[in-house]
Design a protein around this motif. Structure first.
Motif, mmCIF file in Angstrom:
data_model
loop_
_atom_site.group_PDB
_atom_site.id
_atom_site.type_symbol
_atom_site.label_atom_id
_atom_site.label_comp_id
_atom_site.label_asym_id
_atom_site.label_seq_id
_atom_site.Cartn_x
_atom_site.Cartn_y
_atom_site.Cartn_z
ATOM 1 N N MET A 1 0.880 -1.033 0.003
ATOM 2 C CA MET A 1 0.074 0.037 -0.092
ATOM 3 C C MET A 1 0.772 1.257 0.107
ATOM 4 O O MET A 1 0.588 2.384 -0.674
ATOM 5 N N ALA A 2 1.976 1.134 0.561
ATOM 6 C CA ALA A 2 2.950 2.410 0.683
ATOM 7 C C ALA A 2 3.363 2.662 -0.669
ATOM 8 O O ALA A 2 3.551 3.598 -1.108
ATOM 9 N N THR B 1 0.968 4.180 -2.912
ATOM 10 C CA THR B 1 0.902 5.536 -2.683
ATOM 11 C C THR B 1 2.038 6.308 -3.509
ATOM 12 O O THR B 1 1.928 7.418 -3.975
ATOM 13 N N ARG B 2 3.211 5.662 -3.587
ATOM 14 C CA ARG B 2 4.495 6.470 -4.224
ATOM 15 C C ARG B 2 4.056 6.287 -5.638
ATOM 16 O O ARG B 2 4.423 7.425 -6.101
ATOM 17 N N ARG C 1 1.297 6.565 -7.011
ATOM 18 C CA ARG C 1 0.067 7.579 -7.027
ATOM 19 C C ARG C 1 0.866 9.002 -7.111
ATOM 20 O O ARG C 1 0.053 9.937 -7.652
ATOM 21 N N GLY C 2 2.052 9.162 -6.630
ATOM 22 C CA GLY C 2 2.814 10.354 -6.704
ATOM 23 C C GLY C 2 3.571 10.881 -7.982
ATOM 24 O O GLY C 2 3.715 11.948 -8.185
ATOM 25 N N HIS D 1 -3.443 6.357 -11.963
ATOM 26 C CA HIS D 1 -3.955 6.841 -10.761
ATOM 27 C C HIS D 1 -5.317 6.336 -10.577
ATOM 28 O O HIS D 1 -5.461 5.881 -9.514
ATOM 29 N N ASP E 1 -6.046 4.037 -7.263
ATOM 30 C CA ASP E 1 -7.153 4.489 -6.100
ATOM 31 C C ASP E 1 -8.236 3.230 -5.839
ATOM 32 O O ASP E 1 -8.311 2.972 -4.791
ATOM 33 N N LEU F 1 -5.968 0.634 -3.582
ATOM 34 C CA LEU F 1 -6.118 1.156 -2.276
ATOM 35 C C LEU F 1 -7.386 0.928 -1.767
ATOM 36 O O LEU F 1 -7.659 0.397 -0.341
#
Length: 352
Positions: free
Chosen positions: A237-238, A241-242, A244-245, A263, A267, A270
């Motif tokens: 999950m981390a 998120t990376r 997604r950045g 993206h 989403d 997650l």
């Protein structure tokens, strides 16, 4: 979630597993290669053309059908296996890594792999190990002795061909920039599916070579590798998120069709795992004690199958993925765990 069995890829206009060399961008082709005895049916290998030859992202599974299809597909773009100069392998699983190793032996291509997957390769090469496959102990501690026993019998009957599991030429460590011909790639470490998983982002062409980290229609397995991480779901999950950045990129997955938005899919993934975490917490509150107990309460696959209806391989995947969810809930403070007679049991903490 949509099944990969009914997914049309926009680059080919047909089912994503249809053989060919499908252009996804200038100088980039998607080649689906077959996966015998695998429900996924195919793995997408991506061919990057340069003036000096080809770089492949992932290599496929080292079986005759895959090698034959790779040769036939490369002919469609007037290339052949001898043109392959390098492999960027997203992770160490056999459908991504083993054919890269066998082709390297023939033509001298350079193979790169994430350093986090070295521990798994070390276990594969440790011929003097007298104990069972590491998953056996994990499954026993998860409260699934019957699955553990069946898994042990299966692995004892299948000795890996170590010639397909040689070490890479280069270990990727951390986030690094790579130059592939005139193409600049960001190699981004994305542990979770495996400890050494990488994705490769081409920002200029707006492409994300996502391996198994971001799949468009299914979720990758979590917590199922010989050298298991302490918090595989937390890592995954981390890593999502990376990713997604990064800019919103065209998603080029290892399994499934090309998709327009990295993206959007991140989403969804997650949100999916937050939903599963909530269901796991509820199951423990309802009296389920072990990872196996909780997995038995949940449904599996898009067909919402029961754990008891799955085969040994998939029931082991389900049990250990549930373990990964429960351990993340422990880390978040929603659950506590303890060991009873060699089995890990869970309970809800006060206030959850």
């Amino acid at each position: 979630m949509t099944s990969t069995a009914h997914a049309i890829s926009p680059d080919s206009g047909t089912h994503w597993t249809e053989p060919g060399a499908w252009a996804v961008a200038p100088g980039v082709h998607r080649i689906p290669l077959p996966l015998p005895m695998d429900g996924l049916r195919a793995v997408n290998v991506y061919v990057l053309e340069t003036d000096d030859g080809l770089t492949l992202i992932d290599g496929g599974w080292a079986v005759e059908a895959s090698r034959t299809q790779l040769e036939q597909s490369l002919k469609e773009i007037d290339r052949h296996v001898g043109d392959i100069r390098s492999f960027l392998v997203t992770h160490v699983h056999r459908d991504h890594y083993t054919q890269a190793v066998t082709i390297r032996r023939e033509v001298g291509s350079h193979v790169s792999l994430g350093l986090g997957d070295k521990a798994t390769l070390d276990l594969i090469h440790d011929r003097d190990r007298t104990g069972p496959d590491p998953h056996v102990a994990l499954l026993e501690r998860a409260g699934a002795p019957d699955i553990a026993r069946a898994w042990g019998e299966f692995t004892r009957a299948h000795t890996p061909d170590l010639s397909q599991w040689d070490y890479p030429d280069t270990w990727l460590e951390g986030d690094v920039g790579l130059q592939v011909g005139g193409r600049a790639l960001d190699a981004v470490h994305t542990p979770g599916h495996t400890r050494g998983h990488y994705v490769f982002a081409d920002r200029d062409a707006s492409l994300l070579f996502a391996g198994d980290h971001v799949l468009p229609t299914i979720t990758p397995s979590i917590g199922f590798e010989p050298a298991v991480a302490a918090q595989p779901l937390g890592d995954f999950m981390a890593s999502l998120t990376r990713v997604r950045g990064l800019p919103d990129l065209t998603l080029l997955p290892a399994h499934g069709p090309v998709a327009p938005s990295s993206h959007a899919r991140v989403d969804e993934l997650l949100a999916h795992h937050e939903d599963r975490l909530a269901l796991c917490l509820e199951a423990v509150g309802g009296g389920a004690l072990t990872s196996y107990d909780v997995a038995g309460v949940l449904s599996w696959t898009r067909h919402e199958r029961t754990l008891a209806s799955l085969d040994v391989f998939n029931s082991a995947l389900a049990t250990l993925e549930t373990r990964a969810h429960l351990e993340l809930l422990v880390a978040r403070g929603g659950l506590a765990h303890a060991e009873q007679d060699g089995v890990v049991v869970y309970r809800r903490t006060i206030g959850t």
